[in-house]
Structures are given as C-alpha cells and as structure tokens.
Write a protein that holds these residues in place. Structure first.
Motif, PDB file in Angstrom:
ATOM      1  N   ARG A  45      59.905  20.281  32.778  1.00 19.01           N
ATOM      2  CA  ARG A  45      60.349  21.673  32.688  1.00 19.01           C
ATOM      3  C   ARG A  45      60.188  22.558  33.954  1.00 19.01           C
ATOM      4  NH1 ARG A  45      58.390  23.175  26.544  1.00 19.01           N
ATOM      5  NH2 ARG A  45      58.485  21.048  25.771  1.00 19.01           N
ATOM      6  N   VAL A  46      59.770  21.744  34.926  1.00 23.07           N
ATOM      7  CA  VAL A  46      59.471  22.515  36.240  1.00 23.07           C
ATOM      8  C   VAL A  46      60.536  21.935  37.386  1.00 23.07           C
ATOM      9  CG1 VAL A  46      57.843  23.258  37.845  1.00 23.07           C
ATOM     10  CG2 VAL A  46      57.379  22.978  35.642  1.00 23.07           C
ATOM     11  N   ALA A  47      61.194  22.915  38.137  1.00 26.06           N
ATOM     12  CA  ALA A  47      61.947  22.096  39.128  1.00 26.06           C
ATOM     13  C   ALA A  47      61.243  22.563  40.588  1.00 26.06           C
ATOM     14  CB  ALA A  47      63.351  22.828  39.065  1.00 26.06           C
ATOM     15  N   ASN A  48      61.113  21.863  41.602  1.00 23.96           N
ATOM     16  CA  ASN A  48      60.698  22.353  42.774  1.00 23.96           C
ATOM     17  C   ASN A  48      61.901  23.293  43.619  1.00 23.96           C
ATOM     18  OD1 ASN A  48      62.751  20.711  43.971  1.00 23.96           O
ATOM     19  ND2 ASN A  48      61.669  19.141  44.684  1.00 23.96           N
ATOM     20  N   GLY A  97      65.270  22.479  43.514  1.00 22.91           N
ATOM     21  CA  GLY A  97      65.948  22.439  42.219  1.00 22.91           C
ATOM     22  C   GLY A  97      65.957  21.205  41.530  1.00 22.91           C
ATOM     23  N   VAL A  98      65.093  20.106  42.073  1.00 26.04           N
ATOM     24  CA  VAL A  98      64.972  19.022  41.389  1.00 26.04           C
ATOM     25  C   VAL A  98      63.783  18.928  40.653  1.00 26.04           C
ATOM     26  CG1 VAL A  98      64.517  16.503  41.774  1.00 26.04           C
ATOM     27  CG2 VAL A  98      65.783  17.892  43.386  1.00 26.04           C
ATOM     28  N   LEU A  99      63.999  18.201  39.246  1.00 26.12           N
ATOM     29  CA  LEU A  99      62.942  18.336  38.247  1.00 26.12           C
ATOM     30  C   LEU A  99      61.804  17.637  38.788  1.00 26.12           C
ATOM     31  CD1 LEU A  99      64.695  18.002  34.575  1.00 26.12           C
ATOM     32  CD2 LEU A  99      63.323  19.955  35.889  1.00 26.12           C
ATOM     33  N   SER A 116      47.840  21.593  44.368  1.00 25.30           N
ATOM     34  CA  SER A 116      49.048  22.229  44.829  1.00 25.30           C
ATOM     35  C   SER A 116      49.951  21.011  45.266  1.00 25.30           C
ATOM     36  CB  SER A 116      48.662  22.808  46.385  1.00 25.30           C
ATOM     37  OG  SER A 116      47.911  23.891  46.199  1.00 25.30           O
ATOM     38  N   ILE A 117      51.322  21.068  44.732  1.00 26.28           N
ATOM     39  CA  ILE A 117      52.218  20.251  44.938  1.00 26.28           C
ATOM     40  C   ILE A 117      53.340  20.411  45.969  1.00 26.28           C
ATOM     41  CG2 ILE A 117      54.101  18.802  43.790  1.00 26.28           C
ATOM     42  CD1 ILE A 117      52.546  19.660  41.091  1.00 26.28           C
ATOM     43  N   LEU A 130      61.349  13.296  40.099  1.00 33.37           N
ATOM     44  CA  LEU A 130      60.483  12.669  41.484  1.00 33.37           C
ATOM     45  C   LEU A 130      59.448  11.832  40.854  1.00 33.37           C
ATOM     46  CD1 LEU A 130      60.020  16.131  43.322  1.00 33.37           C
ATOM     47  CD2 LEU A 130      61.850  14.436  43.781  1.00 33.37           C
ATOM     48  N   TRP A 131      58.771  11.930  39.777  1.00 35.49           N
ATOM     49  CA  TRP A 131      57.690  10.977  39.356  1.00 35.49           C
ATOM     50  C   TRP A 131      58.137   9.885  38.728  1.00 35.49           C
ATOM     51  CZ3 TRP A 131      54.656  15.838  37.126  1.00 35.49           C
ATOM     52  CH2 TRP A 131      54.320  16.742  37.991  1.00 35.49           C
ATOM     53  N   LYS A 132      59.503   9.895  38.209  1.00 33.61           N
ATOM     54  CA  LYS A 132      59.838   8.742  37.272  1.00 33.61           C
ATOM     55  C   LYS A 132      59.655   7.176  37.816  1.00 33.61           C
ATOM     56  CE  LYS A 132      64.904   8.621  38.825  1.00 33.61           C
ATOM     57  NZ  LYS A 132      66.283   8.745  38.159  1.00 33.61           N
TER      58      LYS A 132
END
Length: 596
Positions: free
Chosen positions: A458-461, A464-466, A483-484, A470-472
């Motif tokens: 539900r959060v995009a950086n 604009g990438v979810l 902090s990411i 990135l974690w898949k």
C-alpha cells in the motif's frame, strides 16, 4: 499470543464524522452543462406560447390606437420596427433560458480543500498508542491516528483464539508510562491485554485522536509539495509525515497446498478464529506447532474426537513460570508500586542474559543438554519424545513457553505427525510420508507474513514503486528498523532487524522516542523533507548482517522465520537491547538528507 508470540507462527467507537463526497469536474459538467440540443429544444418549447401571446398583444394595441386615430384624424399607419421585435424576442428567450437552467441545475458546491496534518499515524495497536502518547507529551498535537477496525489493540484484537496469551511477563509487557496492578497472572492472557490497551487510551485521553473504521488503501509521496497523499476507506488525507505502526503481525500466512480447494469441511486460520463453529466431537487437523499452536492445541484437545497435529519441525518448548495473582497480590502491587518496578527490572535483566546467550551460542550448549534431559521427565513415550526433540540449537527458532502442550500431545485422542502437510484430497489430509487422515476441520497455525510486510502493498516510494515490488525477491532493509531508503518523511515502527528477545512494547517505545525527536526537529527547524542517506542504510545493514553470522539465529542449524528465501536474516538485532536503545535515543540529522 503476544506480538512476539504470533510472529513465530506467522490499524466504545469514537467514529469521526464522514466527509461529504467531493464533486468532481465531470460531475459539474454533467449537471451544469447539459446537451446543447436538448437545451435549445426545451427553450423553444417553453418560450413558444409567450412569444405568440406577446405578439398578439402588440397587434391588438396597434389596432386600438389606429381606430382612435382614425376617428380623430387620418394618419399613416406606423409599423413596429423589425429590430424591435427581434430585441423583444431575444430578451424573452434569454429570460426563459436563465430560468430553465436555474431550475434544472443544482447549486455548484466548491471542493473542500484537504487538510494537511503534520503527521498521520497508521494503526492503533501498541505502537500507535505509544506514538499518540509520546507526541502529546512532547507538545506535538497536529496529528491523527487512522485505525481500520472499530477498536484499538492491533494483534491483541485480531488474535483471540482459545488460550491466547503473552510469553513475556506482564510487568514488562506493558507501557513504561502506564503500569497496571490488575494482571491476574504473571503472564497475561489476551482479553486482559486488550482491556489494558483500551484503558491506557482512555486514561491518557487518546481516543479523540483516533479515527476508527478508516483503513489505509494507498500512500504516495508528492515530491512537488512535500506531502504524503493517503487514500483511505473514508477519503483523501494529506500529511507532511507518516508513521506506519501496523506491525509485523497483521496478515495470516496461508501455505499453498495441493488440493486445498477440494476440502469440503471447515477451515480457518488461528488469527481468524471462528468462535461460532462447534469443535466438539470433530476430527481436527492442526497445521503447525509454533507459538500460537502450542497455546490453542491444549484448548482444542478436550473437544476433539481425534486431533492430528502436523509438525514440520519440532520447536523448543520450555516450562512457563506462570502463576495466578490473587486480590492480595494485586492490592500489594497497587499500594506499593516499587514492587512492580522491581519485578519489571528483574525480568529485564533475565532477558538480557538470554539475549547474551543468543549472541554467543556456545554459552547455550549446557542449556541444550539440560532441556533434552527435561524432555525425559515430560514425555514418557520414547517415540513421541524423539519426535518432539528439536534438531537445532536452542534459540535458533523462537523460544516457546508452555506447561500444558506436552501433556496435551500425550492424550489418547491426539496423534503427532512429525511431517509437513503436502496435499489435501477431499476431506483427507496427506503428510509428506504419505500418511492420510480423514478430518472435519483444518486449523492453520502457520503464522504471518513477516518477511514481506503487507504494508508494502500500500506504500509507494518517492519513485512511485510499491515497496512490496522492491521486496518481492528479498526482504526489507531499514536504518534502525525505522527509516527506509527513498521513502522520505516516513517512519516504520518494529521494522526490519529490530528483534531482540524482550517486550515488543519496550522496543516500540524506544523507536517512537527516536521518531518523535525527528518530528520535533523538522518542526522547529522548518525542515520540509527528510530522507535517510543511501550510504547510511547500506553501511548499517552490512554491519548488521556481518554481526548476525555468529549468532544462534544464523548459526544454530535451523531454518526460521528470521531468514528470508535467500537466507538473509531480516528480523534479528545482533547486539544488546541497551545498544539498540542507545542508538534510538535521538534522531541525528547528519544521517539524513534534508531540505527546508
């Protein structure tokens, strides 16, 4: 089940007013700018009769005038000018048109601007409650907490299976700013913990800051305006900063099992327990032997006709030093608060000792030996004892505590199957060794999605990438679990590599202190944008992974939820709890890129 507990097997109503639906530009066009042809036809129809009547009246006046003049003096007849008639007609049409449009078009409402909060907190579990309290104490009041459910509690609200409780003593599993003398046991049960959290909210007047029944759907960063745009189930929200306090235990993990769609009986996850379903006299299969399962299995066993426990890996289950606290004990704690504070400090020191052993596995070798000897006293059947004996060092997987789990396994109606479930064929459950059993109910004790936190969907950086995308293929990385990279003006509570064997409430409080210190600096120094530096995140995580290699989590000979699909430890903190708290005392702006 505790926040810690549920991970292993893995956001009274105070509803805010609903915002009116915002009128879009297209809606306005449809209402105020109807089809031109239709308008013309309507005008023509409604103005036709007035025009005829008006023209007749003009002719009649002219005839009367002419007759009077004829009686007095003969004069030439004066005709009204054509342009005068045209003006009369045009004015009539305009007047009627305006009236028609006014009647048909509703009053156009202006879109109300979205209020921009200084901070929005997502989730009202233990972390969200701590965040609200800490911000209030710091004089930071321009915030709101969004909670998807109708009450606070987070994991303690959602996990209410029979036997659910905490495996950290109550004196420590409570907020430092709000101790309680009401605990009925040294290790509190779920109903008491949920009541405690609700009492804390009421005691410290936090309810007015929580908007219930409002679920976050998406969060996107607006680089141009330096704000977060949040789409929720109640509409749009904006904030300069966001704190995600959704925690790691939110979405149940359901394994993909061949033939699961063929099962005709009852099936549910322990985190979504169906209390309306009667288990009495049923043939029950429990999948998993983690922290939740060892708590509900002893409660289910007396009800079942047959109980089949599927165990993929035997866990370490140690005796739980629990006891009931009567009215006398509660009274003493209430009268002399120093008793509880002393007990709290003592528990913290004991857990510090356990953490030291987890970081230095050789120290735990004698504990491994003694625990195996204890099994000889706990389980009489030699085969069963062999099946429940772990094949890895104690602490490699989460330590579990229970006094009634092993006795339940030894009852006549219970069969331990020391293999994983590989197939469901109709109402038959099939183990990895080919063993089949017909069952009426399947209860999944398979834990939660912790290596791929659901909030990432539900959060995009800032690009604009979810985060989930990135974690898949790996797992999350963060600085101090908060902090990411490329996620500006946002903080995570109980994020990656923050796990220490201690109270999650204590860890959450320490992280909230760190975050609030950052929010105050942003406000006081008029900082509009803050983002953790790339090299800070990278260096921190390289150091974390290097130091984890020698811990029992990585070197203990097991495959636990601490490790992702690549073998990377995304969960554990490799140093002491004190070291973690020291680093979380204050947010150092030199670790962040800032813009005013």
């Amino acid at each position: 089940m505790t926040t810690e507990t549920s991970i292993d097997t893995l956001p009274e109503e105070n509803t805010s007013e609903k915002k009116p639906k915002q009128t879009t530009v297209e809606d306005v066009k449809q209402v105020t700018q109807p089809d031109v042809t239709k308008v013309e036809k309507t005008i023509a129809k409604e103005t036709a009769q007035p025009e005829v009547k008006e023209a007749a009246q003009v002719d009649e006046k002219i005839e009367v005038k002419e007759k009077v003049k004829a009686e007095v003096k003969v004069a030439p007849k004066v005709e009204p000018k054509a342009e005068t008639k045209a003006v009369v007609k045009e004015q009539s049409v305009e007047k009627q048109t305006a009236k028609t449009v006014e009647q048909k078009a509703p009053v156009q409402k202006k879109e109300e601007p979205v209020r921009v909060f200084d901070t929005i907190v997502v989730g009202a579990g233990i972390s969200g409650i701590a965040a609200a309290y800490k911000m209030n104490q710091a004089g930071y009041h321009d915030y709101i907490v969004l909670e998807k459910a109708a009450r606070v509690g987070g994991t303690w609200r959602d996990n209410n299976y029979p036997g659910c409780g905490c495996d950290v003593p109550s004196a420590l599993y409570s907020f430092s700013f709000s101790p309680s003398h009401k605990w009925s046991h040294l290790f509190a049960k779920q109903p008491e913990i949920l009541s405690y959290l609700e009492e804390v909210v009421e005691k410290h007047d936090l309810g007015g800051k929580i908007e219930f029944g409002n679920e976050l759907l998406s969060a996107k960063w607006d680089e141009a305006n330096h704000v977060w745009n949040l789409e929720t189930s109640k509409g749009k929200f904006q904030s300069k900063t966001v704190i995600f306090t959704t925690g790691p235990i939110t979405e149940p993990s359901m394994p993909k099992v061949k033939g699961i769609e063929t099962f005709k009986g009852k099936m549910f996850h322990s985190a979504r327990w169906d209390h309306d379903y009667d288990l009495k006299g049923k043939r029950i299969a429990v999948i998993g032997t983690g922290a939740s399962a060892i708590q509900f299995i002893p409660q289910v066993q007396p009800l079942a006709k047959e109980l089949f426990v599927f165990q993929r890996t035997a866990p370490w289950v140690l005796p739980k030093a629990d006891r009931e606290l009567g009215d006398t004990a509660k009274g003493l704690v209430q009268r002399f608060p120093v008793i509880q504070q002393t007990w709290r400090n003592s528990i913290a020191q004991i857990l510090n000792g356990i953490n030291f052993g987890l970081r230095h596995p050789k120290i735990l070798k004698p504990v491994n030996f003694l625990s195996k000897q204890l099994l000889k006293l706990q389980i009489q059947d030699e085969q069963l004892r062999k099946d429940v004996t772990p094949n890895f060092d104690i602490g490699c997987k989460r330590l579990l505590f229970a006094n009634n789990y092993y006795p339940a396994l030894q009852q006549d109606n219970v069969s331990l199957i020391p293999h994983g479930l590989v197939e469901i064929d109709g109402n038959a459950v099939v183990a990895a060794n080919g063993e089949r059993h017909e069952v009426d109910v399947i209860i999944w004790g398979t834990g939660f999605e912790v290596s791929h936190p659901p909030i990432g969907q539900r959060v995009a950086n800032s690009e604009g990438v979810l985060l989930s995308d990135l974690w898949k293929d790996s797992s999350p990385e963060a600085y101090l679990g908060a902090s990411i990279e490329k996620v500006p003006n946002a903080f995570l509570v109980l994020g990656p590599n923050i796990l220490v064997y201690d109270s999650f409430i204590g860890i959450a409080e320490a992280q909230i202190d760190y975050i609030v210190s950052g929010l105050l600096k942003m406000r006081d120094q008029k900082i509009k944008r803050i983002e953790i530096k790339r090299n800070v995140v990278r260096y921190h995580n390289i150091k974390v992974q290097r130091n984890l290699k020698t811990t029992v989590f990585n070197a203990g000979g097991c495959k636990s939820y601490y490790l992702d699909q690549n073998g990377r430890n995304f969960a554990a903190w490799p140093w002491s709890l004190q070291e973690l708290k020291d680093q979380l005392k204050d947010l150092d702006l030199k670790h962040y890129d800032t813009a005013s």
